[in-house]
Design a protein around this motif. Structure first.
Motif, short mmCIF file in Angstrom:
data_model
loop_
_atom_site.label_atom_id
_atom_site.label_comp_id
_atom_site.label_asym_id
_atom_site.label_seq_id
_atom_site.Cartn_x
_atom_site.Cartn_y
_atom_site.Cartn_z
N GLY A 6 0.74 -0.80 0.20
CA GLY A 6 0.37 -0.46 0.07
C GLY A 6 0.85 1.51 -0.20
N ALA A 7 1.80 1.45 0.24
CA ALA A 7 3.63 2.21 -0.33
C ALA A 7 2.45 3.42 -0.58
N GLY A 8 1.83 2.75 -2.70
CA GLY A 8 1.91 3.54 -3.82
C GLY A 8 3.26 3.09 -4.63
N LYS A 9 3.67 1.86 -5.11
CA LYS A 9 4.48 2.06 -5.93
C LYS A 9 4.15 1.62 -7.26
N THR A 10 2.70 1.48 -7.25
CA THR A 10 2.70 1.04 -9.40
C THR A 10 3.24 2.55 -9.63
N ILE A 11 2.36 4.16 -8.83
CA ILE A 11 2.53 5.07 -9.42
C ILE A 11 4.17 5.78 -9.90
N VAL A 12 4.54 5.02 -9.28
CA VAL A 12 6.36 5.14 -9.58
C VAL A 12 6.23 4.60 -10.54
N ALA A 13 6.08 2.66 -10.56
CA ALA A 13 6.24 2.54 -11.80
C ALA A 13 5.72 3.39 -13.03
N THR A 14 4.65 3.43 -12.85
CA THR A 14 3.87 4.34 -14.12
C THR A 14 4.70 5.38 -14.61
N LEU A 15 5.57 6.66 -13.23
CA LEU A 15 5.95 7.26 -13.58
C LEU A 15 7.69 6.67 -15.05
N ALA A 16 8.48 5.54 -13.92
CA ALA A 16 9.36 5.01 -15.25
C ALA A 16 8.68 4.52 -16.67
N LEU A 17 7.55 3.88 -16.52
CA LEU A 17 6.95 4.06 -17.82
C LEU A 17 6.92 4.83 -18.66
N LEU A 18 6.46 5.63 -18.06
CA LEU A 18 6.14 6.70 -18.81
C LEU A 18 6.97 8.05 -19.27
N LYS A 19 7.83 8.24 -18.49
CA LYS A 19 9.25 8.28 -19.17
C LYS A 19 10.23 7.79 -20.07
N SER A 20 9.82 6.90 -19.83
CA SER A 20 10.79 5.30 -21.54
C SER A 20 9.93 6.05 -22.26
N VAL A 21 8.14 6.06 -22.56
CA VAL A 21 7.51 6.26 -23.68
C VAL A 21 8.20 7.75 -23.95
N GLU A 22 8.04 8.59 -23.22
CA GLU A 22 8.81 10.26 -23.55
C GLU A 22 9.92 10.15 -24.54
N GLY A 23 10.36 9.11 -24.44
CA GLY A 23 11.85 9.17 -25.02
C GLY A 23 11.53 8.61 -25.91
N GLY A 24 10.97 8.12 -26.52
CA GLY A 24 10.75 7.18 -27.41
C GLY A 24 11.10 5.49 -27.63
N PHE A 25 10.75 5.40 -26.09
CA PHE A 25 11.13 3.81 -25.86
C PHE A 25 9.84 3.47 -25.57
N GLN A 26 10.16 2.04 -25.24
CA GLN A 26 8.72 1.45 -24.60
C GLN A 26 9.27 0.99 -23.37
N GLY A 27 8.29 0.71 -22.78
CA GLY A 27 8.07 0.31 -21.48
C GLY A 27 7.77 -1.22 -21.51
N ALA A 28 7.79 -2.14 -20.09
CA ALA A 28 7.23 -3.47 -20.25
C ALA A 28 6.97 -3.22 -18.14
N MET A 29 6.43 -4.28 -18.23
CA MET A 29 5.79 -4.80 -16.09
C MET A 29 5.41 -5.68 -16.33
N MET A 30 5.77 -6.70 -15.68
CA MET A 30 6.11 -8.00 -15.09
C MET A 30 5.68 -8.04 -14.24
N ALA A 31 4.26 -8.61 -14.13
CA ALA A 31 3.77 -9.16 -12.36
C ALA A 31 3.75 -10.69 -12.13
N PRO A 32 3.75 -10.94 -11.29
CA PRO A 32 3.33 -12.50 -11.25
C PRO A 32 2.58 -13.05 -11.51
N THR A 33 0.58 -12.38 -10.71
CA THR A 33 -0.63 -13.63 -11.52
C THR A 33 -0.37 -12.75 -12.51
N GLU A 34 -2.01 -13.74 -13.54
CA GLU A 34 -2.87 -12.98 -14.05
C GLU A 34 -3.76 -11.92 -14.17
N ILE A 35 -4.40 -12.11 -13.01
CA ILE A 35 -4.99 -10.99 -11.78
C ILE A 35 -4.17 -9.34 -12.25
#
Ligand code: ADP
Ligand code: MG
Length: 842
Positions: free
Chosen positions: A445-474
């Protein structure tokens, strides 16, 4: 030469130096270096028109077949060999030579002038193949001889066979091999698992009942008594002039033959006063020898051993080894460390750990070996980190942040101070030309997802793709839906790649990923298993890292380019463990929860109280909240597990909450069924969700305020904490109710800890203490090294120091060129398979 072929060739070549830098961990590429190289060499072969290129490509392809399944040594040799073929290919395709530079890059020589310049800094491919196998130029020959001389002492005892030690010979050498002992060094580093303290020597007159002592005396009597059939008692009396003490053995007739009247013997053991005499049952015994005692009258080592190799034999052999090599055992640790900690020298320390004079000395030398062990381990981590942190290997993301800023402005909350701080770390990593390898820790609940989102966006902004892997489908789906929703205003394509996609959907998605049409891909393992090709991956994120093995974490590098990697974990890893498991990562911690969070109130109740618990749940639902009810995993059978969850949900729906909607979720459901249930729960069409532990990680439904955990004693602390983390994620006061009737003290202890603390780090530390590092969320599979002497809990201070020293050493002398570091280099190569030569092209 077609430029398409050159492109493919570049793709083939690009990760090879990275893989070399990573020393054959098969991680240079996202999805595995092997999968990548096999697929691209094949492509090269297919696209080539000339037979020569075709055959070279096929040769390269074959070289890497089975790469992932082979030993590190073999991988190293294949990597070295690949450079030859790559060079031949470069000649054919580009008409140029290729050189491996010291920083790990491959350089194509453009013209003859720069060729000479490059030659200065590198060695041609002919030199590469000869690495390790003697030298074909004088410089390295000299260097090798020098290295040999330096480590001669060490080598002398380090590597010679144990056969030639007194008391060993072919026969015992073979047997000792079953204990993993082959070389002298193995024997000297075969440390006792415990000790008997028989150092107190007493006169018989001064003995008392229960004393643990050693007594010396002359054999005065040897008797056999047979009180009944099938029972023989041997009693051997020894007299020291102040009285007689009897050694007593049951049913061991051979003992009679060992002793002779008049001989002097030492008996050690616990004294018993019985019918007017002092006795010791099964005493440790040893004939008096003026060279000193080994099995009695001292602190006696107890070795881990197997049937057929007894303690006395091992002690004797190790004693002989120590005697033989006394004076020729060099030092392993560099002098700055020896001076800093005032450690006992290696020869003294070895003597002291096997045959300690007293307990104080034993503690001291044990500390030295614990340090040594942790220091070597940290050296490996430091080297690995250094290896993956070469300039030019990473992506320097542009410094613009307008996309990130716009996104932040669109949120209905501000980042917490902790989130801002870790984002600064990550941003800095991403903008630098070094590769990011960062672990982001933060309680549930500390709010890691938002931080991850920022990293993904930064990558996209620079013209790169971003990937995020999670342990379950849910969880992957939740992230996918969340991102899609949040990124709606921004014209960003998000894709979901999970195992359950239909073949056609998957094909389409893969094509879009490869074509760069998808900006962000969220997925499960499928992301690394499918051998997907990103057009240009800029950042790869692993959520809930603890659910993946270290290997899988490591596989998170990219196809061709080398993306920044961020791994996130909500299970707080105690610092000591983190330093060992993730020691080659940088660590950022979110140590602050978003504002307004109320700690989850936790209660522990017995099964009797269920009625009461359910009426409490009812009240919360009437307020508009939602609840989870978790059924434990039945270890033996997943179907039983599902059965119990199914039954419970039916019971709750029909008999307890028939005016509400009860849903069911378990791991065996089809993906679309799971999706549907989660969707309904998210929209509050389901009030109570009965689930197995599939909801354990990451699930984020802020309206849920009650977590009921059935049979809670069956869960580990870390898991309970994760489950509890599903509630208390919004503004409502939330509750966790543990239903448990534990029968063990440890079980009760766990429940109590849960009710006392909501701090994940506190809980993790407690868990580590309760269960030990081996059990701690299955660290064994997570790559926890086997430590012989050190105990990362007890020795955490030593660990911190060893880490600091190791990283300093690698910084000061990255190639281990200093004379006194030569020995360490030897050890890392021999014992840890660390291949310095892989990049040693000076
Ligand atoms: P975790 O660290 O467990 O992955 P999440 O990233 O899922 O946690 O965040 C938990 C909840 O907290 C989410 O609903 C998220 O929107 C919310 N949240 C995250 N950061 C903040 C913040 N700075 N202020 C308020 N709410 C936040
Ligand atoms: Mg999360």
């Amino acid at each position: 030469m077609g430029s398409r072929l050159e492109d493919i060739f570049d793709k083939v070549v690009k990760p090879i130096p990275i893989e070399i830098k990573l020393r054959g961990l098969n991680t240079a590429v996202f999805g595995g270096f092997d999968t990548y190289i096999l697929s691209w060499t094949k492509k090269l072969e297919e696209e080539a028109n000339e037979d020569k290129i075709k055959s070279l490509s096929s040769k390269l392809h074959q070289l890497f077949e089975g790469y992932g399944g082979t030993t590190l040594d073999d991988r190293h040799s294949r990597l070295k060999r690949s450079l030859d073929i790559v060079n031949d290919l470069a000649q054919e395709i580009k008409g140029r030579d290729i050189f491996l530079l010291k920083d790990g890059r491959l350089k194509v020589i453009k013209d003859s002038k720069s060729k000479d310049e490059v030659r200065e800094k590198s060695i041609p491919k002919e030199g590469l193949t000869s690495i390790g196998g003697g030298a074909n130029n004088k410089g390295s020959e000299l260097k090798e001889n020098k290295a040999k001389r330096r480590s001669k002492d060490l080598e002398y005892f380090w590597q010679s066979s144990i056969k030639y030690i007194k008391g060993v010979g072919e026969y015992w050498a073979k047997r000792l091999k079953s204990l993993g002992i082959e070389e002298v060094k193995d024997l000297l580093y075969y440390f006792p698992r415990d000790y008997n303290d028989w150092s107190q020597c007493k006169k018989i007159r001064d003995l008392s009942n229960g004393a643990k002592v050693t007594v010396e005396g002359k054999v005065v009597s040897i008797n056999q008594i047979s009180p009944r059939r099938g029972m023989d008692i041997i009693k051997v009396g020894i007299n020291d002039g102040t009285g007689t003490l009897y050694g007593v053995w049951f049913n061991q007739k051979y003992i009679k033959k060992i002793f002779k009247k008049g001989q002097s013997y030492l008996f050690s053991g616990e004294v018993k006063f019985s019918y007017g005499n002092f006795e010791i049952n099964n005493p440790h015994y040893e004939e008096v020898d003026f060279n000193g005692s080994l099995h009695t009258a001292r602190i006696v080592p107890i070795y881990p051993t197997k049937k057929g190799i007894n303690q006395k034999r091992l002690r004797r052999i190790i004693r002989n080894t120590l005697d033989k090599y006394k004076g020729s055992i060099g030092e392993v640790l560099p002098s700055f460390i020896m001076d800093k900690y005032n450690f006992a020298t290696l020869d003294k320390a070895l003597e002291g750990i096997h045959f300690p004079e007293d307990k104080k000395l034993l503690r001291k030398v044990r500390g030295r070996f614990a340090y040594e062990e942790l220091f070597l381990l940290q050296l490996i981590l430091a080297l690995r980190k250094q290896g993956s942190q070469s300039e030019d290997l990473g992506i320097a993301h542009p410094k613009e942040n307008s996309l990130v800023d716009d996104f932040l402005a669109s949120l209905h909350f501000e980042l917490t101070g902790a989130q801002q701080r870790v984002w600064k770390d990550i941003r800095k990593d991403m903008e630098s030309e070094y590769n990011m390898n960062r672990l982001l820790q933060g309680d549930v609940g500390a709010g890691k997802t938002i931080v991850a989102t920022l990293a993904l966006l930064k990558s996209v902004e620079g013209g790169f793709q971003g990937a995020m892997m999670a342990p379950t489908e849910i969880l992957a789906e939740q992230h996918y839906l969340g991102l899609k929703e949040e990124l709606k205003p921004f014209d960003i394509e998000v894709g979901l790649l999970v195992g359950s996609l239909k073949a056609k959907e998957k094909r389409e998605l893969l094509a879009q990923i490869e074509g760069g049409e998808v900006d962000i891909v969220v997925g499960t393992h499928a992301l690394i298993q499918e051998g997907i090709n990103f057009s240009n991956l800029g950042v790869a994120i692993v959520d809930e890292q603890h659910r993946f093995g270290v290997r899988q974490r490591a596989t998170l590098q990219e196809k061709g380019t080398n993306p920044d990697v961020l791994v996130m974990t909500a299970t707080p890893i105690p610092r000591t463990l983190a330093l060992t498991l993730y020691g080659d990562l940088d660590v950022s911690v979110i140590d602050e929860l978003p504002p307004g969070r109320k700690p989850v109130l936790t209660e522990w109740r017995g099964a009797k109280a269920k009625g009461e618990i359910y009426s409490f749940v009812r009240k919360e639902i009437e307020k508009g909240r939602q609840a989870y009810v978790v059924c434990p995993l039945v270890e033996e059978s997943e179907s039983l597990d599902i059965e119990s969850a199914t039954e419970l949900s039916a019971y709750l729906q029909e008999d307890v909450f028939n005016d509400f909607k009860v849903g069911l979720l378990h791991g065996k459901m089809k993906a679309n069924e799971k999706e549907e249930i989660m969707e309904k729960f998210r929209e509050n069409q389901i009030n109570i969700l009965v689930s197995t532990t599939v909801i354990e990680v990451g699930v984020n439904i802020p309206n849920a305020s009650v977590m009921v955990i059935e049979d809670a004693q069956r869960f580990g602390l870390a898991q309970l904490h994760q489950l509890r983390g599903r509630v208390g994620r919004g503004k409502y006061q939330s509750y966790c109710i543990l239903i448990a009737d534990p029968t063990t003290d440890e079980g009760k202890e766990r429940m109590k800890i849960m009710t006392k603390s909501t701090d994940g780090f506190v809980i993790a530390e407690e868990d580590l203490h309760l269960r030990g590092p081996g059990e701690f969320f299955g660290t064994r599979q997570h790559g926890m090294p086997d430590l012989k002497v050190a105990d990362i809990l007890r020795d955490h201070k030593i660990l911190e120091k060893a880490r600091e020293d190791a990283f300093k050493l690698v910084e000061d002398d990255p190639d281990f060129n200093k004379e006194e570091n030569q020995i360490l280099k030897d050890i890392l190569v021999k014992n840890y398979n660390y291949d310095f030569d892989l990049l040693d092209i000076s």
